[in-house]
Scaffold this motif. Structure first.
Motif, PDB file in Angstrom:
ATOM      1  N   ARG A 138       0.356  -0.289  -0.968  1.00  0.00           N
ATOM      2  CA  ARG A 138       0.593   0.428  -2.223  1.00  0.00           C
ATOM      3  C   ARG A 138       1.527   1.607  -2.013  1.00  0.00           C
ATOM      4  O   ARG A 138       2.299   1.951  -2.900  1.00  0.00           O
ATOM      5  CB  ARG A 138      -0.726   0.936  -2.808  1.00  0.00           C
ATOM      6  N   THR A 139       1.437   2.236  -0.833  1.00  0.00           N
ATOM      7  CA  THR A 139       2.264   3.414  -0.570  1.00  0.00           C
ATOM      8  C   THR A 139       3.232   3.249   0.594  1.00  0.00           C
ATOM      9  O   THR A 139       4.258   3.905   0.614  1.00  0.00           O
ATOM     10  CB  THR A 139       1.383   4.660  -0.298  1.00  0.00           C
ATOM     11  N   VAL A 143      -3.938  -2.712   0.271  1.00  0.00           N
ATOM     12  CA  VAL A 143      -4.154  -1.321  -0.148  1.00  0.00           C
ATOM     13  C   VAL A 143      -3.125  -0.410   0.525  1.00  0.00           C
ATOM     14  O   VAL A 143      -2.541   0.464  -0.114  1.00  0.00           O
ATOM     15  CB  VAL A 143      -5.597  -0.871   0.171  1.00  0.00           C
ATOM     16  N   PRO A 192      -3.338   5.695   3.849  1.00  0.00           N
ATOM     17  CA  PRO A 192      -2.851   4.314   4.003  1.00  0.00           C
ATOM     18  C   PRO A 192      -2.691   3.898   5.461  1.00  0.00           C
ATOM     19  O   PRO A 192      -2.872   2.723   5.792  1.00  0.00           O
ATOM     20  CB  PRO A 192      -1.510   4.309   3.269  1.00  0.00           C
TER      21      PRO A 192
END
Length: 106
Positions: free
Chosen positions: A51-52, A48, A2
């Motif tokens: 997301r983490t 994206v 990420p």
């Protein structure tokens, strides 16, 4: 991974901001189209990465890369002034980004 997406998203932000300047208020077709394409890529990779990564960390790093990158493009390619206080301000932003990364826990 990420973090890689986040850095690339930040670099794409520098590209679209520079193209936006070159679009002259979206009156020039190719720079305007490039702005939209790179903007979509930047937002997509940011999403994206989010997301983490925590929201505050991801967004701060993304905007910081974009801000400092656009600042450097302005100085290096557009002839904008690079006074001592402006350089100090950019250094403080980079310092904040490093601290954000070190304290993110990811």
């Amino acid at each position: 991974m990420p973090w890689v997406f986040l850095v690339i998203a930040g670099l794409l932000e520098v590209v679209w901001a520079s193209l936006m300047k070159e679009s002259h208020g979206f009156t020039r077709f190719w720079p305007s189209l490039g702005t939209l394409v790179f903007m979509a890529g930047s937002f997509g990779l940011l999403a994206v990465a989010m997301r983490t990564l925590p929201l505050g960390t991801a967004y701060t790093i993304w905007t910081g890369i974009g801000a400092v990158g656009a600042f450097l493009v302005g100085i290096l390619w557009l002839g904008e002034p690079a006074g001592a206080l402006r350089l100090l301000a950019a250094l403080l932003i980079v310092s904040g980004l490093v601290l954000m990364k070190l304290t993110s826990g990811h």
